[in-house]
Structures are given as C-alpha cells and as structure tokens.
Write an enzyme that holds these catalytic residues in place. Structure first.
Site, short mmCIF file in Angstrom:
data_model
loop_
_atom_site.label_atom_id
_atom_site.label_comp_id
_atom_site.label_asym_id
_atom_site.label_seq_id
_atom_site.Cartn_x
_atom_site.Cartn_y
_atom_site.Cartn_z
N LEU A 1 0.83 3.77 2.39
CA LEU A 1 2.25 4.01 3.45
C LEU A 1 2.82 3.03 3.63
O LEU A 1 4.52 3.13 4.29
CB LEU A 1 0.80 4.19 4.80
CG LEU A 1 1.79 4.34 6.14
CD1 LEU A 1 2.78 5.62 6.05
CD2 LEU A 1 1.03 3.95 7.05
N GLY B 1 1.04 -1.37 -0.15
CA GLY B 1 -0.39 0.10 0.46
C GLY B 1 0.80 1.41 -0.08
O GLY B 1 1.78 1.07 -0.36
N ILE C 1 -5.25 -11.05 6.46
CA ILE C 1 -5.33 -10.01 7.60
C ILE C 1 -7.32 -10.32 8.21
O ILE C 1 -7.33 -10.40 9.95
CB ILE C 1 -5.13 -9.38 7.97
CG1 ILE C 1 -5.72 -7.68 7.38
CG2 ILE C 1 -3.85 -9.26 8.02
CD1 ILE C 1 -5.59 -6.47 7.46
N ASP D 1 -8.53 10.57 10.36
CA ASP D 1 -9.14 11.88 10.36
C ASP D 1 -11.21 11.52 10.56
O ASP D 1 -11.24 12.26 10.98
CB ASP D 1 -8.90 12.73 10.34
CG ASP D 1 -8.97 12.82 8.74
OD1 ASP D 1 -9.08 11.79 7.51
OD2 ASP D 1 -9.06 14.33 7.85
N ALA E 1 -5.77 -2.10 5.07
CA ALA E 1 -7.04 -1.39 5.72
C ALA E 1 -7.64 -1.21 4.28
O ALA E 1 -7.15 -1.76 3.10
CB ALA E 1 -7.15 -0.04 6.12
N TYR E 2 -9.13 -0.99 4.08
CA TYR E 2 -9.39 -0.82 3.21
C TYR E 2 -9.68 0.51 3.28
O TYR E 2 -10.64 0.89 4.01
CB TYR E 2 -11.49 -2.05 3.56
CG TYR E 2 -11.91 -1.33 2.23
CD1 TYR E 2 -12.64 -2.58 1.25
CD2 TYR E 2 -13.32 -0.16 2.55
CE1 TYR E 2 -13.46 -1.89 0.18
CE2 TYR E 2 -13.76 0.35 1.39
CZ TYR E 2 -14.33 -0.52 0.30
OH TYR E 2 -15.17 -0.87 -0.21
N TYR F 1 -17.06 4.51 6.23
CA TYR F 1 -16.09 4.14 6.45
C TYR F 1 -14.95 4.52 7.61
O TYR F 1 -14.10 4.07 8.34
CB TYR F 1 -14.60 4.94 4.87
CG TYR F 1 -13.41 4.64 4.88
CD1 TYR F 1 -12.23 3.58 4.88
CD2 TYR F 1 -12.59 6.16 5.28
CE1 TYR F 1 -10.59 4.39 5.90
CE2 TYR F 1 -11.10 6.32 6.07
CZ TYR F 1 -10.33 4.73 5.74
OH TYR F 1 -9.02 5.27 6.18
#
Ligand SMILES: NC(=O)c1ccc[n+]([C@@H]2O[C@H](COP(=O)([O-])OP(=O)(O)OC[C@H]3O[C@@H](n4cnc5c(N)ncnc54)[C@H](OP(=O)(O)O)[C@@H]3O)[C@@H](O)[C@H]2O)c1
Length: 287
Positions: free
Chosen positions: A11, A9, A35, A100, A58-59, A123
């Site tokens: 990050l 991904g 996962i 955030d 993550a999604y 989300y």
C-alpha cells in the site's frame, strides 16, 4: 508536510507513487525508521513540520503472527501508539490502516464501522489494539479498515495465483470465505483524497472495492482475465475446497465484507467494483 511510514510496502508504495506524481510535500520511511522505537521516530521527525502522518507500516503475516505474537503487537499496536502520540504532540492528523480481520465473520451483511469487533486471530487482535490506541489518544484520526489487498509491490493473492496458474494443471481454492478484493491503488486514492481535503470528519471508516466474492470466485476471475490478457498461457482446472480441507495456523473470518456507506456519504467515494479494478491490474500492468 506529510510523513508516510511504510513506503516500501504494497500500500505504501502505491501512496508514495501518487504523492510523487501529484507533487505533494512529503517524507517517507520504512523499516530503517523502526516505528516501535519511540526515539527513532522522534529523531526522524525532529525539526520537520509534519501535518499528516500516513501509517502504511504493519506486521502483515497473518499466519506468522500466531507464533510471533510479541512482534505483531509491537508493530501493529505499540508502534501505532507511538505514532498517535507523535501526531498529537505535533498537532498532526493521522491516517492509520486497519483490517477486516478485526471482525469474527459471523455477520451475514456488511460490517459497519460501529459493529463490535471480535478478532479470531493474533494479527486481528494486534490490529484492533492499534485502533484502540489511536481512538484513546487522539481526535484528529482516520482509521481505515480494508481487506484482501493486492497491488504492484507486495506479496499478494493475485500474483501468487498468476504464478501458480502458469505452473500447475490443477488448483484447489477455498470457497467458504467471503470478502471484497481491494486494489491498493484505489485505497491510496482514497487516503490522498482525505489528506488533500485536509478533512476533519474524523473516525473509523471502511474501504474496499465493491462487490463480494469467495477466494474461489476471486481465483476464477484471475484465471479468466489472465487468459484474456495473455498473463496465463495454459489451461488450469480450479476446484472449490473448504477451509477445513486447507488448514492454516490463523483462523480466518468466513464473511468479512465491510459496508462502505460511511465513506461514500462523507467523502463522495464510489469504490470501483472488484472485477473492474482486477481487470485493470492484470490487463493494463506495465511490467
Ligand atoms: N495485505 C492485505 O491483504 C491487507 C488486508 C487488510 C488490511 N491490511 C492493512 O493494510 C496496511 C498495508 O498493508 P500492506 O499489505 O501494504 O503491508 P506490507 O506490504 O507488508 O508493508 C508493510 C511495510 O511496513 C514495514 N514495517 C514492518 N515493521 C516495521 C517497523 N517496525 N517499522 C517500520 N516499518 C515497518 C515493512 O517492512 P519489512 O517488509 O521490511 O518488514 C513493510 O515495508 C497494513 O496496515 C495492513 O494491516 C492489509
């Protein structure tokens, strides 16, 4: 040994790049070790001495989550429970990344870590559930909320704008949502600072680049820097617009600025201003 989940991904690849450069002892996985599948995860780490788990998986399709609610909760919440349990069973610490978008954006000053979350979209709700599992299950955790991420290996606003600005004559960009753009490499540095120090100041933290802007301001600065550094070769008119004129499936918070006082205090982190990091990204990029 560190286990980085989500290494392909945006990050995750920044974190892996730094770990490789600095000679960390680590293993990585991405979608091939699902996962959400507890047995796959157990199998993967069996026999390995995992001391830290970094979860960058993550999604992340904010609009897609509105119709893929189950998948979003499976990856952003249930899978995070798996990782938290796995970390606990192995005596490992966990760095988990959140967003955030757990906040509703009604505040007018930066959100602190203990402000009440109230997500506006699926989300954000799924990420909040993931945070809650971590907090309920374990003690040795760092949940780092971040925002408006961009980086070398992933779909992001900066690259989309650069591409559009090289193709179109006019662009409309939303000017009534405010936040703090964040370079993935800056966040990767902070994550590894925590891991390297084998930190014990567990809890929730906020990290973004410094400063506040709207998407319109962000786009305007991308244009300025793109022109300055030769990444944009033509003239483009950029016009501010409202979220109402540009409807999307998921509602976004109008002000999702995060206060970074806690991470500054506990880790001596000084988040670079968003314009400084953006200039490095656009002007010093190797590709
Ligand atoms: N991007 C932003 O603007 C932003 C803002 C705030 C917070 N965050 C948070 O920051 C973190 C990193 O975001 P990012 O933008 O770097 O994400 P990303 O580029 O979408 O990377 C996520 C990685 O997780 C993998 N993944 C998805 N489902 C998985 C599963 N079930 N098992 C294993 N791996 C799986 C993805 O693989 P596939 O691509 O094959 O699905 C992808 O490689 C996330 O926690 C995100 O919520 C991001």
């Amino acid at each position: 040994m560190i286990w980085l989940a989500g290494n392909r991904g945006m990050l995750g690849s920044a974190v892996e790049g730094r770990m490789k450069e600095e000679g960390f002892d680590y293993i990585v996985s991405d979608a091939e070790v699902d996962i959400t599948d507890k047995f796959a995860v157990e199998n993967f780490i069996r026999g390995k001495n995992i001391t830290w788990i970094i979860n960058a998986a993550a999604y992340t399709d904010v609009d897609g989550a509105e119709t893929e609610k189950e998948k979003s909760f499976a990856v952003n919440a249930e899978a995070v429970r798996n990782l938290a349990e796995m970390a606990n069973n192995n005596g490992a610490s966990l760095v988990h990344i959140s967003t955030d978008y757990v906040f509703d954006g009604e505040k007018e000053t930066g959100y602190c870590e203990d402000d009440e979350p109230r997500p506006l979209n699926v989300y954000g709700a799924s990420k909040l559930k993931g945070e809650m599992y971590v907090r309920d299950i374990m003690e040795k955790y760092f949940v780092i909320r971040t925002a408006w991420l961009y980086g070398e290996n992933g779909k992001n606003f900066v690259d989309t704008m650069l591409k559009l600005m090289n193709g179109r004559d006019e662009l409309k960009v939303v000017s009534d949502q405010f936040g703090s753009p964040t370079y993935a490499g800056d966040l990767a540095d902070v994550i590894l600072k925590i891991v390297k120090r084998d930190a014990r100041e567990y809890g929730i933290y906020h990290f973004t680049n410094g400063g506040v802007c709207s998407w319109f301001d962000f786009a305007t600065e991308i244009y300025r820097l793109g022109k300055k550094c030769g990444a944009i070769k033509k003239e483009v008119g950029i016009t501010p617009t409202s979220s109402g004129e540009f409807p999307r499936p998921a509602k976004r918070p109008k002000f999702s600025v995060l206060s970074k006082e806690k991470i500054k205090r506990n880790f001596g982190v000084e988040p670079p201003d968003w314009r400084i990091s953006l200039e490095k990204y656009i002007c010093l990029r190797k590709t």
